[in-house]
Design an enzyme around this catalytic site. Structure first.
Site, mmCIF file in Angstrom:
data_model
loop_
_atom_site.group_PDB
_atom_site.id
_atom_site.type_symbol
_atom_site.label_atom_id
_atom_site.label_comp_id
_atom_site.label_asym_id
_atom_site.label_seq_id
_atom_site.Cartn_x
_atom_site.Cartn_y
_atom_site.Cartn_z
ATOM 1 N N GLU A 133 -2.253 3.632 -2.401
ATOM 2 C CA GLU A 133 -1.297 4.463 -2.316
ATOM 3 C C GLU A 133 -1.282 5.818 -3.000
ATOM 4 O O GLU A 133 -0.743 6.920 -2.589
ATOM 5 C CB GLU A 133 0.138 3.810 -2.928
ATOM 6 C CG GLU A 133 0.548 2.495 -2.077
ATOM 7 C CD GLU A 133 -0.352 1.116 -2.613
ATOM 8 O OE1 GLU A 133 -1.193 1.405 -3.460
ATOM 9 O OE2 GLU A 133 0.150 0.185 -2.147
ATOM 10 N N PHE A 148 9.975 -10.035 -9.155
ATOM 11 C CA PHE A 148 8.503 -9.729 -8.610
ATOM 12 C C PHE A 148 8.378 -8.387 -8.103
ATOM 13 O O PHE A 148 9.202 -8.121 -7.201
ATOM 14 C CB PHE A 148 8.210 -10.879 -7.699
ATOM 15 C CG PHE A 148 6.901 -10.715 -7.101
ATOM 16 C CD1 PHE A 148 5.581 -10.668 -7.847
ATOM 17 C CD2 PHE A 148 6.594 -10.435 -5.797
ATOM 18 C CE1 PHE A 148 4.411 -10.694 -7.372
ATOM 19 C CE2 PHE A 148 5.310 -10.223 -5.205
ATOM 20 C CZ PHE A 148 4.282 -10.312 -6.121
ATOM 21 N N GLN A 149 7.434 -7.797 -8.716
ATOM 22 C CA GLN A 149 7.185 -6.533 -8.281
ATOM 23 C C GLN A 149 8.332 -5.569 -8.306
ATOM 24 O O GLN A 149 8.539 -4.452 -7.639
ATOM 25 C CB GLN A 149 6.566 -6.374 -6.800
ATOM 26 C CG GLN A 149 5.458 -7.076 -6.473
ATOM 27 C CD GLN A 149 4.577 -6.774 -5.426
ATOM 28 O OE1 GLN A 149 5.361 -6.691 -4.456
ATOM 29 N NE2 GLN A 149 3.345 -6.865 -5.375
ATOM 30 N N LYS A 195 15.543 -3.750 -0.862
ATOM 31 C CA LYS A 195 15.254 -4.509 0.298
ATOM 32 C C LYS A 195 16.287 -4.943 1.084
ATOM 33 O O LYS A 195 16.453 -5.050 2.232
ATOM 34 C CB LYS A 195 14.254 -5.695 0.095
ATOM 35 C CG LYS A 195 14.046 -6.393 1.317
ATOM 36 C CD LYS A 195 12.735 -7.688 0.809
ATOM 37 C CE LYS A 195 11.981 -8.171 2.054
ATOM 38 N NZ LYS A 195 11.110 -9.245 1.782
ATOM 39 N N MET A 220 -17.507 19.422 -15.589
ATOM 40 C CA MET A 220 -16.711 20.444 -16.291
ATOM 41 C C MET A 220 -16.308 19.838 -17.569
ATOM 42 O O MET A 220 -16.383 20.818 -18.485
ATOM 43 C CB MET A 220 -15.233 20.392 -15.743
ATOM 44 C CG MET A 220 -14.285 21.398 -16.292
ATOM 45 S SD MET A 220 -15.107 23.163 -16.168
ATOM 46 C CE MET A 220 -14.282 23.892 -14.948
#
Ligand code: TPP
Ligand code: MG
Lengths: 575, 173
Positions: free
Chosen positions: A47, A109-110, A159, A479
């Protein structure tokens, strides 16, 4: 209609042509209508990639980038791009799935508190709780993301309000939704009084500099800027975020200021008696130690975000508003009332003296030496079309790309400035290439960065987005190595990656790209030529470059810009 | 926009916000992440159910007023910010306090209370519950006076404020 269909339709109505994302449980119902939508969806491998692709798309086009991901771990995976977009004022709309409204707050959940987590790194965010509110919220999200100072907006969608199987998703579609944002009124008009005052300072200045930041690009003000510079004959510095906003090939262009800016750009600001800051925010990477920054300069600050005016340096004249309108008004004022008759010949000859004595330069390669990274950038610059888009990662390679490329067009340079996000380049390049499939897009990446987001090359191959990657592989987190060399007595702590692992050529090939390895300076040009000919898949060139090479000039952190360190072979030059 | 404030360390802002969930958290987290110090904060709905009113006293030693106001104004849910200059506002704070009060000391306490203009809310065997509404500085003083008796529990509201009557179009923003 149901909320899920309404969401996709609302996105279509906003003119969205492409979105980047990856589905999962909470966002599943919204993925179904995508099958029937005109919107192209690009399936990413992580993502974070979706977020940076949306940013790359937005940087290249000026239109908002759109990403959609599920709840919980997907939402947290896109936190970095949100913060990146916030720091660099990139218009972006991110849709996240959320657990059903009834489950919010139960550690379902999630579930994660996505709006809570992203509150401080978005311009605004929404948790939508009613299906009927979806179209209006999407409209508001795009409005906020693209107006005033642009930025990322997140819309969190539970949802149940998008799932056609749930009665809570039922809603009535209507075309006339109006935004309702009583607390959001960005002021774009500029105050004529401020314009007059700024023009007076310009007319009286002996050593003026136009200090140009990324806001110029956001405001589509590059043409106006050029007019202002040419009308007044005032030289221009373009910050890391503004490279390309004024052509590097122009006589009045001094190039990039800041920590790794070139001597003339840095010193011109330092010695100036008037800095005309346009869409810039006096970032610490530009100012160096603040109490020693441009000590004699008066400040004109034209800026859309009122909070930036006076945040770091108090201006003598503040022009709050759209910077394009500000510049156009200034041009009109100066055209009418004259640009003044101060003799700036002495200043001009100081500028050109610095340019002669302190050009951007590196020690030329001699036989037996390893390949120089700067040379790779120069070859790439010289063998690619003028309108090539360059997206870079973060590190030494980023600074060399910014320094040694010649940007002659706006929106050809895409990088992560404010947040400095390693791994930005490959997904950002993909986003830009999706927007401009007919233009050449090169990612200039470091080996450390590459290992953070290389998996998106799989996306590029599968989705037929043939970007090219120039990997400046120095086997180091270069760097950081440079800082340890210069400021920690060469005590190298956890910066060596590996000479041969991974095998970038094989890795590239395994992802469906063409992989090329270059060790020898003689092979650089032919490798680039070969890459330029390939247009049916991504190409990765693993340039094995000199690990000892450092980025110069450099303002050590904590030092003032007057203490700029030039490369060793310029150190005897009189300043 | 006049952002020039008189030279006081604490400054009262009246912030009208949309009455939506999470707005107070946005305001509070802005203060935290920008390292602006809050001296006191009070929130309640207004006569218009769409909006709430936050009275916040900010500490100008942590940041210039101008920055605080502009950053607050960037919050999308913030609708209006009024500065109430000291001397141009009527400010009050409510304190509820339970204090140890054996019967032989009650008269003394009530005397203090009367002088401060407070009320006795209830009396127990060895405690009294009092309330006082007043200028925050007066409430501070009264709290100090009570301390030797033994404060059992105390709650202050933080200050709320309105512009003075002759000043309604005055120096607010
Ligand atoms: C996500 C992230 N982690 C750490 C850093 C700190 N950092 C800045 S540059 C750099 C080294 C980058 O290495 P590489 O991609 O190989 O580029 P090089 O400097 O060698 O060109 C690191 C670790 C960062 N900017 N971003
Ligand atoms: Mg490296």
């Amino acid at each position: 209609m149901d909320g899920g269909r309404a969401l996709i339709r609302a996105l279509e109505n906003e003119g969205v042509e492409v979105m980047f994302g990856l589905p999962g449980g909470a966002i599943l119902p919204v993925y179904d209508p995508i099958i029937d939508s005109s919107i192209r969806h690009i399936l990413v491998r992580h993502e974070q990639g979706a977020g940076h692709m949306a940013e790359g798309y937005a940087h290249a086009t000026g239109r908002p980038g759109v990403a959609m991901v599920t709840s919980g771990p997907a939402a947290t995976n896109i936190v970095t791009p949100l913060c990146d977009a916030y720091m660099d004022s990139v218009p972006m709309v991110v849709i996240t799935g959320q657990v059903p409204t009834g489950a919010i707050g139960t550690d379902a959940f999630q579930e994660c508190d996505t709006t809570g987590i992203t509150q401080s790194i978005t311009k605004h965010n929404f948790l939508v709780t009613e299906a009927q509110d979806i179209p209006r919220t999407i409209k508001e999200a795009f409005h906020i993301a693209t107006t005033g100072r642009p930025g990322p907006v997140l819309v969190d969608i539970p949802k149940d309000i998008v799932d056609p199987g749930n009665p809570r998703s039922a809603m009535t579609w209507t075309d006339d939704v109006t935004i309702d944002l009583p607390g959001y009124n960005p002021q774009t008009e500029v105050d004529p009084e401020a314009i007059r005052a700024a023009a007076e300072l310009i007319r009286a200045s002996e050593r003026p500099v136009l200090y140009v930041g990324g806001g110029i690009l956001k405001a589509r003000a590059a043409d106006a800027l050029r007019e202002l510079a040419e009308l007044t004959g005032i030289s221009v510095v373009t910050t890391l975020m503004a490279r390309g906003a004024f052509p590097d090939g122009h006589d009045l262009c001094l190039g990039m200021p800041g920590m790794h800016g070139n001597f003339t750009a840095v010193t011109a600001m330092q010695e100036s008696d008037l800095l005309i800051a346009l869409g810039a925010r006096f970032d610490d990477r530009v100012t160096g130690r603040l109490d020693g920054f441009a000590p004699d300069a008066k400040i004109v600050h034209a800026e859309i975000d009122p909070a930036e005016i006076g945040k770091v340096r108090r201006p003598d004249v503040a022009i709050q508003g759209d910077v394009r309108l500000a510049i156009e008004a200034l041009v009109a004022e100066l055209a009418t009332n004259g640009t003044g008759d101060v003799d700036r010949d002495a200043w001009r000859s100081r500028l050109s003296g610095w340019q002669e004595r302190f050009p951007l330069a590196y020690e030329q390669w001699v036989p037996g030496d390893p390949l120089k990274p700067q040379y790779v950038i120069e070859c790439l610059r010289d063998s690619t079309p003028d309108d090539t888009i360059v997206a870079s990662g973060v590190g030494q390679h980023q600074m060399w790309a910014s320094q040694y490329w010649k940007f002659d067009h706006p929106y050809t340079w895409i990088n992560s400035g404010g947040l400095g996000t390693m791994g930005f380049s490959i997904p950002a390049a993909i986003g830009a290439k999706v927007a401009f499939p007919d233009r050449m897009v090169w990612a200039v990446d470091g080996d450390g960065c590459f290992q953070m987001t290389a998996q998106e090359l799989v996306t590029a191959t599968v989705e037929n987005i043939p970007i090219k990657v120039a990997l400046l592989n120095n086997s180091y987190l270069g760097m950081v190595r440079q800082w340890q060399e210069m400021f920690y007595e060469e005590r190298y702590s956890e910066v060596f990656l590996s000479k041969d692992v991974p095998d970038y050529k094989m890795w590239a090939e395994s992802m469906g790209c063409v992989g090329i390895r270059v060790d020898d300076p003689e092979e650089v040009e032919s490798a680039i030529a070969k890459a330029n000919e390939i247009d049916d898949r991504p190409v990765v060139i693993d340039f094995r470059v000199d690990a000892a090479e450092k980025v110069y000039p450099m303002v050590p952190s904590g030092a003032t810009n007057s203490e700029l360190v030039v490369p060793p072979f310029q150190q005897d030059q009189p300043r | 926009m006049n952002t020039q404030a008189p030279d006081y360390r604490y400054h009262t802002l009246v912030v009208t916000v949309e009455n939506k969930s999470g707005v107070l958290a946005r305001v509070a987290s802005l203060f935290a992440r920008r390292a602006f110090n809050i001296e006191s904060l009070a929130v309640a709905p207004t006569d218009d159910e769409l909006f709430s009113r936050i009275t916040v006293v900010v500490d100008l030693e942590s940041a210039p007023l101008d920055q605080i106001v502009k950053q607050l104004d960037k919050l999308v849910n913030v609708v209006e910010i009024r500065e109430l200059y000291p001397g141009h506002a009527v400010e009050r704070e409510l304190m509820l306090v339970t204090v140890s009060a054996e019967p032989d000391r009650r008269d003394e306490i009530v005397e203090h209370l009367d002088r401060a203009g407070g009320k006795v809310l209830s009396v127990g065997t060895d405690r009294m519950m009092l309330s006082l509404v007043g200028l925050p500085a007066r409430v501070d003083e009264f709290e100090d006076l009570l301390r030797p008796y033994g404060i059992v529990e105390l709650q202050r509201t933080g200050r709320v404020a309105l512009a003075t009557l002759d000043d309604h179009d005055g120096p607010g923003r």
